[in-house]
Scaffold this active site. Structure first.
Site, short mmCIF file in Angstrom:
data_model
loop_
_atom_site.label_atom_id
_atom_site.label_comp_id
_atom_site.label_asym_id
_atom_site.label_seq_id
_atom_site.Cartn_x
_atom_site.Cartn_y
_atom_site.Cartn_z
N THR A 126 -1.71 7.43 -0.23
CA THR A 126 -3.00 7.24 -0.92
C THR A 126 -3.74 6.00 -0.42
OG1 THR A 126 -2.03 5.86 -2.65
CG2 THR A 126 -2.02 8.23 -3.03
N ARG A 139 0.85 -1.21 0.00
CA ARG A 139 0.00 0.00 0.00
C ARG A 139 0.87 1.23 0.00
NH1 ARG A 139 -4.59 0.11 4.49
NH2 ARG A 139 -2.77 0.35 5.81
N ASP A 160 5.07 -6.58 9.19
CA ASP A 160 6.11 -6.19 10.13
C ASP A 160 6.15 -7.15 11.32
OD1 ASP A 160 6.88 -4.09 8.59
OD2 ASP A 160 5.95 -2.53 9.83
N ASP A 162 0.68 -3.92 11.95
CA ASP A 162 1.11 -4.22 10.58
C ASP A 162 1.52 -5.69 10.53
OD1 ASP A 162 2.94 -4.63 8.33
OD2 ASP A 162 2.71 -2.48 8.03
C1 PRP Z 1 -1.02 -5.03 4.12
C2 PRP Z 1 -1.78 -6.33 4.19
C3 PRP Z 1 -2.67 -6.26 3.00
C4 PRP Z 1 -2.95 -4.80 2.87
C5 PRP Z 1 -4.35 -4.54 3.35
O1 PRP Z 1 0.01 -5.10 3.23
O2 PRP Z 1 -0.96 -7.46 4.22
O3 PRP Z 1 -2.08 -6.77 1.81
O4 PRP Z 1 -2.01 -4.11 3.70
O5 PRP Z 1 -4.69 -3.22 3.19
P1 PRP Z 1 -5.85 -2.74 2.20
O6 PRP Z 1 -7.02 -3.62 2.44
O7 PRP Z 1 -6.08 -1.32 2.66
O8 PRP Z 1 -5.33 -2.78 0.80
P2 PRP Z 1 1.15 -3.99 3.14
O9 PRP Z 1 0.81 -2.94 2.15
O10 PRP Z 1 1.46 -3.48 4.53
O11 PRP Z 1 2.39 -4.80 2.56
P3 PRP Z 1 3.27 -5.91 3.29
O12 PRP Z 1 2.37 -7.12 3.51
O13 PRP Z 1 4.32 -6.18 2.29
O14 PRP Z 1 3.78 -5.35 4.58
N1 URA Z 2 -2.27 -3.71 6.80
C1 URA Z 2 -1.86 -4.23 7.97
O1 URA Z 2 -0.88 -4.99 8.02
N2 URA Z 2 -2.55 -3.89 9.08
C2 URA Z 2 -3.61 -3.09 9.06
O2 URA Z 2 -4.20 -2.84 10.13
C3 URA Z 2 -4.02 -2.55 7.84
C4 URA Z 2 -3.34 -2.89 6.71
#
Ligand code: PRP
Ligand code: URA
Length: 208
Positions: free
Chosen positions: A107, A103, A202, A199
């Site tokens: 945005t 994400r 993380d 997260d």
């Molecule tokens: C997180 C999570 C989802 C997304 C959800 O990924 O694992 O894929 O956010 O958010 P949304 O419903 O608002 O799209 P992130 O962008 O943090 O990437 P990562 O898994 O690589 O940390």
């Molecule tokens: N992605 C995450 O990992 N946690 C949240 O709460 C939202 C998006």
């Protein structure tokens, strides 16, 4: 909401508590997420079609069953990886594709960086795996891509979902069944689920 299933088994509730707890260290978070994924797989596959076969026990002939449809698991990177181990444990024949999305922090829109999925998606039940369904942007984009590659039967499997995310995915893809272990209260200004678990990527990989 007919296409939404909340997996509220007592063992899942116990595990989700550990995953939410900020005191849970990375190694335990990964182990518990994997275990929870197997419990989720049990519910997500509850209505799979089975094919009847005939086998012999050491004593006599009897009916046996195999899964009647190929299964494709598609984790959304990174956090979706945390669910794969638990799913393949109970679905050892499943093929696995990967979709890389993150994400944009301002945005909150998904940015794609990787796609690799098996052929013949049209005949498969495709299970999209991502622990977090927040705004729904990532889930909806992943489903859109899978449809463009021929997938016709898709389920989105999340651990924790926000009402906004469920609404977005179901609005864009009314044919997709959504599974989650908890429908949480809301999103904060930064798009994090409340109460959520932080997260997920993380917490799995220790990158916070
Ligand atoms: C997180 C999570 C989802 C997304 C959800 O990924 O694992 O894929 O956010 O958010 P949304 O419903 O608002 O799209 P992130 O962008 O943090 O990437 P990562 O898994 O690589 O940390
Ligand atoms: N992605 C995450 O990992 N946690 C949240 O709460 C939202 C998006």
């Amino acid at each position: 909401m007919e296409n939404l299933t909340i997996i509220d088994h007592p063992l899942v509730k116990r595990d989700l508590t550990l995953l939410r707890d900020k005191k849970t260290p990375n190694h335990q978070f990964r182990a518990v997420l994997r275990r929870t994924a197997s419990l989720m797989a049990y519910e997500v596959t509850r209505d799979l079609v089975v094919k009847r076969s005939s086998i012999r026990t050491p004593l006599e002939r009897t009916a046996g069953y195999t899964i009647g449809q190929p299964i494709v698991l598609v984790p959304i990177l990174r956090a979706g990886l945390g669910l794969v181990g638990g799913f393949v444990e109970v679905l050892p024949d499943a093929r696995v594709g990967h979709i890389g999305l993150y994400r944009n922090e301002e945005t909150l829109r998904p940015v794609d960086y990787y796609f690799k999925v098996p052929r013949n998606l049209g005949k498969a039940l495709v299970l999209v795996l991502d622990p977090m369904l927040a705004t729904g942007g990532s889930g909806a984009a992943a489903i859109e891509y899978l449809k463009s590659r021929g997938a016709r039967s898709i389920r989105l499997v999340s651990l924790v979902a926000a009402p906004e995310g469920v609404k977005t995915v179901m609005g864009a893809h009314p044919d997709v069944k959504v599974y989650t272990c908890s429908l949480d209260r809301a999103l904060n200004k930064k798009g994090y689920i409340l109460p959520g678990l932080g997260d997920a990527g993380d917490r799995m990989f220790g990158t916070e």
